[in-house]
Scaffold this active site. Structure first.
Site, short mmCIF file in Angstrom:
data_model
loop_
_atom_site.label_atom_id
_atom_site.label_comp_id
_atom_site.label_asym_id
_atom_site.label_seq_id
_atom_site.Cartn_x
_atom_site.Cartn_y
_atom_site.Cartn_z
N ASP A 32 0.92 -1.14 -0.04
CA ASP A 32 -0.03 0.02 -0.12
C ASP A 32 0.91 1.14 0.00
O ASP A 32 2.00 1.01 -0.09
CB ASP A 32 -0.96 -0.04 1.52
CG ASP A 32 -2.22 0.56 0.91
OD1 ASP A 32 -2.20 1.98 0.55
OD2 ASP A 32 -3.31 0.26 1.42
N LEU A 33 0.49 2.21 -0.06
CA LEU A 33 1.09 3.58 0.10
C LEU A 33 1.97 3.54 1.47
O LEU A 33 3.18 4.12 1.51
CB LEU A 33 0.26 4.91 -0.15
CG LEU A 33 0.02 5.34 -1.41
CD1 LEU A 33 -1.17 6.23 -1.18
CD2 LEU A 33 1.13 5.72 -2.20
N LEU A 50 1.01 3.08 -6.55
CA LEU A 50 0.66 2.51 -7.88
C LEU A 50 1.05 3.22 -9.17
O LEU A 50 1.17 2.64 -10.15
CB LEU A 50 -0.71 2.02 -7.91
CG LEU A 50 -1.30 1.00 -6.95
CD1 LEU A 50 -2.73 1.09 -6.73
CD2 LEU A 50 -0.84 -0.45 -7.30
N GLY A 70 -5.77 -2.50 -4.47
CA GLY A 70 -5.20 -1.04 -4.29
C GLY A 70 -5.85 0.02 -5.08
O GLY A 70 -6.70 -0.45 -6.02
N SER A 73 -11.04 3.83 -3.75
CA SER A 73 -12.33 2.81 -3.53
C SER A 73 -13.75 3.50 -3.66
O SER A 73 -14.80 3.07 -3.17
CB SER A 73 -12.11 2.09 -2.35
OG SER A 73 -12.27 2.88 -1.07
N SER A 109 -15.92 -3.31 -9.23
CA SER A 109 -16.86 -2.81 -8.31
C SER A 109 -18.52 -2.95 -9.26
O SER A 109 -18.52 -2.78 -10.42
CB SER A 109 -16.73 -1.26 -7.90
OG SER A 109 -17.77 -0.83 -7.43
N ASN A 110 -19.47 -3.07 -8.39
CA ASN A 110 -20.76 -3.13 -8.71
C ASN A 110 -20.92 -1.45 -9.50
O ASN A 110 -21.71 -1.45 -10.62
CB ASN A 110 -21.69 -3.21 -7.87
CG ASN A 110 -21.86 -2.02 -6.69
OD1 ASN A 110 -22.70 -1.25 -6.75
ND2 ASN A 110 -20.90 -2.01 -5.53
N TYR A 134 -15.34 6.80 -10.75
CA TYR A 134 -14.84 5.65 -10.03
C TYR A 134 -15.13 4.37 -11.02
O TYR A 134 -14.45 3.39 -11.00
CB TYR A 134 -15.49 5.66 -8.53
CG TYR A 134 -15.13 4.24 -7.82
CD1 TYR A 134 -13.96 3.79 -7.51
CD2 TYR A 134 -16.17 3.59 -7.32
CE1 TYR A 134 -13.94 2.40 -6.84
CE2 TYR A 134 -16.26 2.44 -6.74
CZ TYR A 134 -15.08 1.90 -6.27
OH TYR A 134 -15.01 0.67 -5.87
N LYS A 138 -13.32 1.20 -12.86
CA LYS A 138 -13.43 -0.05 -12.81
C LYS A 138 -13.59 -0.80 -13.93
O LYS A 138 -13.23 -1.95 -14.42
CB LYS A 138 -14.49 -0.40 -11.86
CG LYS A 138 -14.17 0.12 -10.23
CD LYS A 138 -12.82 -0.60 -9.88
CE LYS A 138 -12.45 -0.18 -8.50
NZ LYS A 138 -11.14 -0.96 -7.79
C1 15L Z 1 -17.92 0.07 -3.61
O1 15L Z 1 -17.35 0.00 -4.56
C2 15L Z 1 -17.03 1.06 -2.57
O2 15L Z 1 -15.79 0.78 -2.86
C3 15L Z 1 -17.70 0.76 -1.37
O3 15L Z 1 -17.04 1.92 -0.41
C4 15L Z 1 -19.69 0.96 -1.22
O4 15L Z 1 -19.73 2.27 -1.61
C5 15L Z 1 -19.76 0.15 -2.26
O5 15L Z 1 -19.28 0.01 -3.56
C6 15L Z 1 -21.31 0.03 -2.39
O6 15L Z 1 -21.72 0.17 -3.65
O7 15L Z 1 -21.99 -0.15 -1.28
#
Ligand code: 15L
Length: 272
Positions: A32-33, A50, A70, A73, A109-110, A134, A138
Site C-alpha cells: 500500500d502507500l 501504484l 489498491g 475505492s 466494483s458494482n 470511479y 473499474k
Molecule cells: C464500492 O465499490 C465502494 O468501494 C464501497 O465503499 C461501497 O460504496 C460499495 O461500493 C457500495 O456500492 O455499497
C-alpha cells in the site's frame, strides 16, 4: 508455496483480508502507500505508489499471483482516480506481465454497472454502465484485465464487489452484500482454478434479493455462505434513518448514481 501479493493492504477490505488470507497463503506480501498501523511481526510489507511504475515492478518481483485491492475505492476527483485507478491499474498489469506473474484477481466494483435499474437482473456480460468516475475506472480495469488475458495469457479474474462487510447496511445492501469469507472464496477461485482465462464474477453473498446472475462463479465452485436476509431487520432499521433519493433508490449503484446527477429524472419515471 505460491507467493501472493495483496495491494491495498491498509484499506478497508485489505485490513480484513490480511487476517483471513495467511492460513491459505502463508507467503503473503502486503503493499500500500503506507504500512498498516498494526502491522504484525510475521507480516511482510513493501510500500508502493501504484502511479510509479518502478515501485510497482519492485513489488511484483518473484510473485506468483496478485490480489489487486489498491487504488481509490469511492467516487473522487478525476486526478485522484486517474493516478490510482487508471495509471495505477495499468502499471499493475504491465509490471506483473514483465515480472512473469501468472494470475491477477482485480477488485472491480458494482459501480462499473451502477446505472442499471434495480428491476433489471444482469449477468457479467452486460455493457458497462458506470455510475461515477470511479465506476468508469473499474470498467477500465476490467478491460485492461481482458487485454492481458487475451494477449499475454495471464489468468485474470475481476470481482465486481457489491458491499463488503460484516452485515448489510441498508435496503440496497440486502441485494449486494458480500461476507468477507465469501470474498476469500472468490479470490481463491481466481488464484487457483485451472479453468480461469478471463472471468468476471459478482462479489455478492447468497442474497435472496440479488440483481445479479453470478452463475460463472457458481459453475467454478463458489458456494457463498453469507445470507443477507439473516440481517433484514437491521438493514430496514438503518434504511429508515436515510432520506429518500429518487435517483439512487432506482438504480443499482445507489448514492453513486444520485451524486452530481443533473440528467433526466423523467427517464426514471418512464422506466418505472
Ligand atoms: C464500492 O465499490 C465502494 O468501494 C464501497 O465503499 C461501497 O460504496 C460499495 O461500493 C457500495 O456500492 O455499497
Amino acid at each position: 508455496m505460491p507467493r501472493i501479493l495483496m495491494t491495498g493492504a491498509s484499506g478497508g477490505i485489505g485490513t480484513s483480508l490480511r487476517k483471513l488470507l495467511p492460513p491459505i497463503y502463508p507467503d503473503l506480501l502486503l503493499s500500500d502507500l503506507k504500512a498498516p498501523a498494526d502491522l504484525g511481526r510475521g507480516e511482510k510489507f513493501k510500500a508502493a505508489d501504484l502511479a510509479n511504475m518502478a515501485e510497482v515492478e519492485a513489488i511484483c518481483e518473484g510473485v506468483d499471483g496478485i490480489i489487486h485491492f489498491g487504488g481509490y475505492s469511492v467516487e473522487g476527483p478525476w486526478d485522484a482516480i486517474l493516478q490510482s485507478n487508471i495509471i495505477g491499474c495499468y502499471n499493475l498489469f504491465e509490471a506483473a506481465h514483465k515480472k512473469g506473474v501468472k494470475r491477477i484477481v482485480f477488485a472491480s466494483s458494482n459501480h462499473a454497472v451502477g446505472f442499471y435499474p434495480r428491476y433489471h437482473r444482469i449477468g457479467t456480460d452486460v455493457t458497462p454502465r458506470p455510475d461515477s468516475r470511479y465506476g468508469v475506472s473499474k470498467a477500465f480495469g476490467e478491460a485492461v484485465g481482458a487485454l492481458y488475458a487475451d494477449k499475454h495469457g495471464m489468468k485474470v479474474t475481476c470481482i465486481r464487489i457489491g458491499n463488503f462487510g460484516d452485515k448489510p447496511l441498508d435496503h440496497r445492501r440486502l441485494s449486494i452484500w458480500l461476507k468477507p469469507e465469501d470474498l476469500v472464496q472468490l479470490c481463491r477461485i481466481g488464484l487457483e482454478h485451472p479453468d480461469i482465462h478471463f472471468e468476471i464474477f459478482y462479489g455478492a453473498s447468497n442474497n435472496e434479493r440479488s440483481w445479479w446472475d453470478n452463475h460463472r462463479a457458481i459453475d467454478l465452485g463458489y458456494r457463498p455462505t453469507g445470507r443477507a436476509e439473516d440481517f433484514r431487520e437491521h438493514a430496514f432499521a438503518e434504511q429508515a434513518k436515510l432520506k429518500p433519493d429518487p435517483v439512487g433508490d432506482f438504480y443499482q449503484g445507489g448514492t453513486f448514481c444520485g451524486m452530481e446527477f443533473d440528467g433526466d429524472k423523467k427517464r426514471i419515471i418512464d422506466l418505472k
